[in-house]
Enzyme design. Structure first.
Site, PDB file in Angstrom:
ATOM      1  N   ARG A  76       4.878 -12.780  -4.633  1.00 22.54           N
ATOM      2  CA  ARG A  76       4.950 -13.564  -3.168  1.00 22.54           C
ATOM      3  C   ARG A  76       4.422 -12.397  -2.279  1.00 22.54           C
ATOM      4  NH1 ARG A  76      10.478 -12.930  -5.118  1.00 22.54           N
ATOM      5  NH2 ARG A  76      10.717 -10.973  -5.249  1.00 22.54           N
ATOM      6  N   LEU A  77       4.014 -13.095  -0.639  1.00 24.19           N
ATOM      7  CA  LEU A  77       3.933 -12.402   0.084  1.00 24.19           C
ATOM      8  C   LEU A  77       5.269 -11.691   1.146  1.00 24.19           C
ATOM      9  CD1 LEU A  77       0.909 -14.087   2.149  1.00 24.19           C
ATOM     10  CD2 LEU A  77       1.055 -11.288   1.340  1.00 24.19           C
ATOM     11  N   HIS A  98      12.556   5.943  -3.177  1.00 23.14           N
ATOM     12  CA  HIS A  98      12.039   5.279  -1.730  1.00 23.14           C
ATOM     13  C   HIS A  98      11.598   7.314  -1.721  1.00 23.14           C
ATOM     14  CE1 HIS A  98      13.972   2.094  -1.221  1.00 23.14           C
ATOM     15  NE2 HIS A  98      14.697   1.905  -0.817  1.00 23.14           N
ATOM     16  N   LEU A 110     -10.137   7.440   8.635  1.00 24.72           N
ATOM     17  CA  LEU A 110      -9.614   6.644   7.648  1.00 24.72           C
ATOM     18  C   LEU A 110      -8.735   5.885   9.115  1.00 24.72           C
ATOM     19  CD1 LEU A 110      -7.832   4.769   5.205  1.00 24.72           C
ATOM     20  CD2 LEU A 110      -6.574   6.998   5.318  1.00 24.72           C
ATOM     21  N   ASP A 152       6.412  -2.261  -3.356  1.00 27.34           N
ATOM     22  CA  ASP A 152       7.311  -2.830  -3.989  1.00 27.34           C
ATOM     23  C   ASP A 152       7.109  -1.719  -5.051  1.00 27.34           C
ATOM     24  OD1 ASP A 152       9.290  -4.518  -3.368  1.00 27.34           O
ATOM     25  OD2 ASP A 152       9.027  -5.933  -4.996  1.00 27.34           O
TER      26      ASP A 152
END
Ligand code: IPE
Ligand code: IPE
Ligand code: MG
Length: 257
Positions: free
Chosen positions: A211-212, A54, A148, A37
């Site tokens: 927050r999620l 972005h 990975l 975020d």
């Protein structure tokens, strides 16, 4: 417990050697998940359009994908586009879709060379045929890689995932393929988007929000959380180390003593 330099990859699955830097292995999370975020705020700070943020966010993701295997991490999940991100202006949504396409196309060769298995996790509905085809290609071509797991949560929402699982379970019960008595946590997990990957040990969110935002609701039941103020495009290996150090100080009890 100090987490210092990354370890050579070949040690990852071996026995724990005695020297202190190898304590990273003992305490390293197997699966970290990141809520990337802060792209918009990063761009705004630079008086640039959100799209610029972005784009820089994708570079930060590339750096993280390179770094994590050196810390004993087997799976990296990243939140790239949520089911709620459709609420953003069309131009921004289209920009994010274009970035996913570009990432899949331009990075496929390198991901293959680096033995990365790519899994795109989320709802297929709403995505264009072109994107769906690219998703299938990248998943197919990296299927057998095992250094990975890179789980890209795209058009992903935790509630959507639980709803979709519930619908499939209800359908199986209705068709007589499943008994209600057999529904339990393990079975439910098998109906989620991804049944192969263990739940995340550590969830990192950048950019200060605590927050999620609908990320991995089911899977985060016993995850540890680390919230960092750094904006996602600025995220560097040192921020990963800060998060891993914080994680290594946590005591995970899973409800026991
Ligand atoms: C995260 O950055 C990327 C996505 C949600 C796709 P944001 O775009 O949410 O950036 P902020 O939170 O506005 O700074
Ligand atoms: C979460 O960030 C989604 C992704 C990082 C893809 P948001 O920026 O969409 O979350 P909110 O709106 O601040 O809760
Ligand atoms: Mg945000």
């Amino acid at each position: 417990m100090a987490i210092t330099s990354p370890l050579p990859n070949e040690k990852l699955d071996g026995e724990l050697p005695a020297n202190s830097s190898d304590e990273v292995i003992a305490t390293a999370p197997k699966h970290i998940a990141v809520i990337m975020d802060g792209n918009g705020r990063w761009a705004k700070n630079k008086f640039m359009p959100r799209a610029f943020g972005h784009k820089a966010g994708v570079d930060a993701l590339r750096r993280l994908v390179e770094a994590v295997p050196n810390f004993g991490i087997k799976t990296l999940s990243v939140y790239a586009f949520s089911t709620e991100n459709w609420r953003r202006p069309t131009e921004e949504v289209e920009g994010l879709f274009a970035l996913l396409k570009q990432f899949v196309k331009s990075d496929l060769a390198r991901l293959k060379a680096n033995n990365v298995k790519v899994i795109i996790q989320g709802r297929r509905e709403g995505l264009s045929d072109e994107i769906l085809k690219l998703i299938d290609i990248v998943q197919d071509e990296t299927r057998n890689n095992d250094k990975l797991n890179l789980v890209i949560c795209f058009n992903y929402g935790g509630q959507a995932e639980i709803i979709d699982a519930t619908k499939k379970i209800a359908t199986d019960v209705k068709n007589g393929n499943l008994q209600i008595e057999n529904i339990n946590e393990n079975l439910f997990q098998d109906y989620l988007f991804n049944r192969e990957i263990p739940n995340p040990d550590l969830i990192i969110r950048t950019a200060g929000e605590k927050r999620l935002s609908n990320f991995l609701l089911w899977q985060s039941a016993y995850s540890e959380f680390v919230f960092l103020d750094v904006l996602w495009p600025d995220f560097k290996e040192n921020d990963l180390i800060i998060a891993l150090e914080e994680y290594s100080s946590r005591k995970r009890r899973y409800g026991g003593l």
